[in-house]
Write a protein that holds these residues in place. Structure first.
Motif, mmCIF file in Angstrom:
data_model
loop_
_atom_site.group_PDB
_atom_site.id
_atom_site.type_symbol
_atom_site.label_atom_id
_atom_site.label_comp_id
_atom_site.label_asym_id
_atom_site.label_seq_id
_atom_site.Cartn_x
_atom_site.Cartn_y
_atom_site.Cartn_z
ATOM 1 N N VAL A 193 0.835 -1.207 0.000
ATOM 2 C CA VAL A 193 0.000 0.000 0.000
ATOM 3 C C VAL A 193 0.869 1.255 0.000
ATOM 4 O O VAL A 193 0.625 2.203 -0.771
ATOM 5 C CB VAL A 193 -0.952 0.000 1.222
ATOM 6 C CG1 VAL A 193 -1.706 1.325 1.304
ATOM 7 C CG2 VAL A 193 -1.933 -1.157 1.132
ATOM 8 N N ALA A 194 1.895 1.281 0.854
ATOM 9 C CA ALA A 194 2.768 2.457 0.945
ATOM 10 C C ALA A 194 3.524 2.684 -0.365
ATOM 11 O O ALA A 194 3.668 3.825 -0.823
ATOM 12 C CB ALA A 194 3.752 2.288 2.092
ATOM 13 N N SER A 195 3.989 1.595 -0.993
ATOM 14 C CA SER A 195 4.746 1.752 -2.226
ATOM 15 C C SER A 195 3.852 2.135 -3.403
ATOM 16 O O SER A 195 4.273 2.879 -4.297
ATOM 17 C CB SER A 195 5.533 0.476 -2.541
ATOM 18 O OG SER A 195 4.691 -0.634 -2.607
ATOM 19 N N LEU A 196 2.605 1.664 -3.422
ATOM 20 C CA LEU A 196 1.676 2.082 -4.481
ATOM 21 C C LEU A 196 1.348 3.572 -4.347
ATOM 22 O O LEU A 196 1.261 4.293 -5.350
ATOM 23 C CB LEU A 196 0.404 1.251 -4.426
ATOM 24 C CG LEU A 196 0.509 -0.186 -4.957
ATOM 25 C CD1 LEU A 196 -0.805 -0.930 -4.731
ATOM 26 C CD2 LEU A 196 0.863 -0.194 -6.439
ATOM 27 N N ALA A 197 1.161 4.033 -3.109
ATOM 28 C CA ALA A 197 0.919 5.463 -2.881
ATOM 29 C C ALA A 197 2.137 6.284 -3.291
ATOM 30 O O ALA A 197 2.020 7.333 -3.941
ATOM 31 C CB ALA A 197 0.579 5.703 -1.410
ATOM 32 N N ALA A 198 3.328 5.781 -2.934
ATOM 33 C CA ALA A 198 4.558 6.476 -3.302
ATOM 34 C C ALA A 198 4.761 6.455 -4.817
ATOM 35 O O ALA A 198 5.225 7.438 -5.404
ATOM 36 C CB ALA A 198 5.751 5.819 -2.604
ATOM 37 N N ARG A 251 4.230 0.669 -14.074
ATOM 38 C CA ARG A 251 5.584 0.169 -13.882
ATOM 39 C C ARG A 251 6.120 0.523 -12.501
ATOM 40 O O ARG A 251 6.713 -0.315 -11.813
ATOM 41 C CB ARG A 251 6.515 0.760 -14.950
ATOM 42 C CG ARG A 251 7.989 0.522 -14.693
ATOM 43 C CD ARG A 251 8.861 1.384 -15.588
ATOM 44 N NE ARG A 251 10.250 1.317 -15.190
ATOM 45 C CZ ARG A 251 10.800 2.070 -14.255
ATOM 46 N NH1 ARG A 251 10.063 2.964 -13.607
ATOM 47 N NH2 ARG A 251 12.079 1.952 -13.951
ATOM 48 N N LEU A 252 5.901 1.777 -12.094
ATOM 49 C CA LEU A 252 6.531 2.250 -10.865
ATOM 50 C C LEU A 252 5.933 1.616 -9.620
ATOM 51 O O LEU A 252 6.650 1.370 -8.642
ATOM 52 C CB LEU A 252 6.414 3.781 -10.773
ATOM 53 C CG LEU A 252 7.343 4.456 -9.754
ATOM 54 C CD1 LEU A 252 8.797 4.156 -10.076
ATOM 55 C CD2 LEU A 252 7.112 5.967 -9.733
ATOM 56 N N GLY A 253 4.620 1.320 -9.639
ATOM 57 C CA GLY A 253 3.993 0.698 -8.479
ATOM 58 C C GLY A 253 4.613 -0.644 -8.137
ATOM 59 O O GLY A 253 5.219 -0.814 -7.065
ATOM 60 N N PRO A 254 4.506 -1.644 -9.044
ATOM 61 C CA PRO A 254 5.140 -2.937 -8.749
ATOM 62 C C PRO A 254 6.645 -2.852 -8.646
ATOM 63 O O PRO A 254 7.266 -3.593 -7.878
ATOM 64 C CB PRO A 254 4.712 -3.822 -9.931
ATOM 65 C CG PRO A 254 4.260 -2.889 -10.994
ATOM 66 C CD PRO A 254 3.731 -1.674 -10.292
ATOM 67 N N ASN A 255 7.264 -1.943 -9.427
ATOM 68 C CA ASN A 255 8.712 -1.776 -9.346
ATOM 69 C C ASN A 255 9.128 -1.336 -7.947
ATOM 70 O O ASN A 255 10.121 -1.826 -7.392
ATOM 71 C CB ASN A 255 9.174 -0.752 -10.390
ATOM 72 C CG ASN A 255 10.683 -0.583 -10.406
ATOM 73 O OD1 ASN A 255 11.248 0.136 -9.599
ATOM 74 N ND2 ASN A 255 11.333 -1.240 -11.347
ATOM 75 N N THR A 256 8.345 -0.418 -7.357
ATOM 76 C CA THR A 256 8.652 0.056 -6.014
ATOM 77 C C THR A 256 8.471 -1.059 -4.995
ATOM 78 O O THR A 256 9.300 -1.237 -4.089
ATOM 79 C CB THR A 256 7.745 1.248 -5.646
ATOM 80 O OG1 THR A 256 7.869 2.260 -6.650
ATOM 81 C CG2 THR A 256 8.125 1.832 -4.309
ATOM 82 N N VAL A 257 7.386 -1.834 -5.146
ATOM 83 C CA VAL A 257 7.151 -2.954 -4.230
ATOM 84 C C VAL A 257 8.301 -3.950 -4.298
ATOM 85 O O VAL A 257 8.914 -4.311 -3.285
ATOM 86 C CB VAL A 257 5.826 -3.675 -4.568
ATOM 87 C CG1 VAL A 257 5.676 -4.927 -3.706
ATOM 88 C CG2 VAL A 257 4.640 -2.748 -4.343
ATOM 89 N N LEU A 258 8.621 -4.389 -5.528
ATOM 90 C CA LEU A 258 9.687 -5.373 -5.699
ATOM 91 C C LEU A 258 11.033 -4.821 -5.252
ATOM 92 O O LEU A 258 11.829 -5.522 -4.618
ATOM 93 C CB LEU A 258 9.756 -5.802 -7.169
ATOM 94 C CG LEU A 258 8.555 -6.598 -7.689
ATOM 95 C CD1 LEU A 258 8.604 -6.688 -9.212
ATOM 96 C CD2 LEU A 258 8.533 -7.994 -7.082
#
Length: 276
Positions: A193-198, A251-258
């Motif tokens: 959740v935090a990384s998707l918001a970021a 791209r950035l959402g899952p990229n940030t999570v991973l």
């Protein structure tokens, strides 16, 4: 690892940003479908070597230096203030942008090559041969093409992605979600959740600089960022600044999570090998 999963989205984003006003703006799915149908499934991974080089320069420097500055600013085990975190994220982003600039040039050129006229293509086989060709053709100055715009984007990205990730994570841990009164705990769901918001914050803040950077790095001319901005505004209107926003966000959402999941595991592994 994160780049391997999200590279096709990066390719679609760069191609959408590279197209000028004379070409109708295609959707992300149309670009990927056209690439697969005409050049095969492997074509959506064109430029992957440049993407990996970018992660080993830009991402390594921006994340590593940010963690070091955050550790240095911590007092008696307490986390630094939000202002200090944003400052550290901005400085670390700038350092990463400088370190990763050559790889960014290669990534833009390799992923957008197929939409150029044949006589204007760079035809880099991989990131290493591309780097050699870039230096041979443009000299050492060629490695700094678009450096100002890229560094600005990197500062904005690190501040709005890494800095806001810490902010969202801390806030969600401290306060329950209104209406449903749900309290997050430190774990995988919180990180997602935090990384998707970021990622949403970072994509929106960086989009204008990202489009200008792509057009400067992809060209062989010497137009300045201001000239590119003025010409694009005149020919396409303000909407050009958000070309490729959808694939960039996806791209950035899952990229940030991973990225953060792998980064935390690497930090833990390194700490176990080299105790502080």
């Amino acid at each position: 690892m994160a780049a391997c999963f999200t590279h096709p989205l990066d390719l679609a984003k760069v191609r959408m940003q590279s197209l000028g006003p004379t070409v109708p703006s295609p959707s992300m799915l149309k670009i990927l479908r056209h690439s697969v149908s005409n050049y095969g499934l492997r074509s959506v991974y064109t430029g992957l070597s440049a993407s990996l080089m970018r992660q080993m320069t830009y991402s390594l420097v921006r994340l590593g230096s940010y963690e070091e500055m955050k550790r240095f600013m911590s007092e008696n085990g307490r986390s630094p203030s939000a202002g200090k975190l944003l400052l550290a994220a901005g400085v670390a982003g700038g350092l990463g942008g400088i370190a990763g600039n050559p790889a960014d040039i290669l990534l833009v050129r390799m992923t957008s090559d197929s939409i150029r006229p044949p006589e204007k293509r760079y035809n880099y086989r991989n990131a290493i041969t591309g780097l050699i060709s870039l230096v041979k053709e443009d000299g050492q100055k060629g490695l700094a093409r678009g450096l100002g715009t890229n560094t600005t984007r990197a500062v904005l990205m690190n501040t709005s992605q890494v800095g806001s990730y810490d902010f969202f994570k801390t806030t969600l841990l401290q306060y329950p979600i209104p209406l449903v009164n749900y309290q997050f705990h430190d774990g995988f769901f919180l990180h997602v959740v935090a990384s998707l918001a970021a990622g949403t914050c970072g994509t929106t803040v960086c989009s204008p600089a990202d489009v200008i950077r792509t057009r400067i790095m992809g060209s062989s001319g010497k137009a300045s960022p201001i000239e590119v901005l003025v010409r694009s505004l005149r020919e396409e209107g303000p909407a050009f600044m958000f070309k490729g926003w959808t694939p960039a966000w996806m791209r950035l959402g899952p990229n940030t999570v991973l990225m953060f999941v792998f980064f935390e595991q690497l930090k833990r592994g390194w700490s176990s090998l080299v105790p502080s």
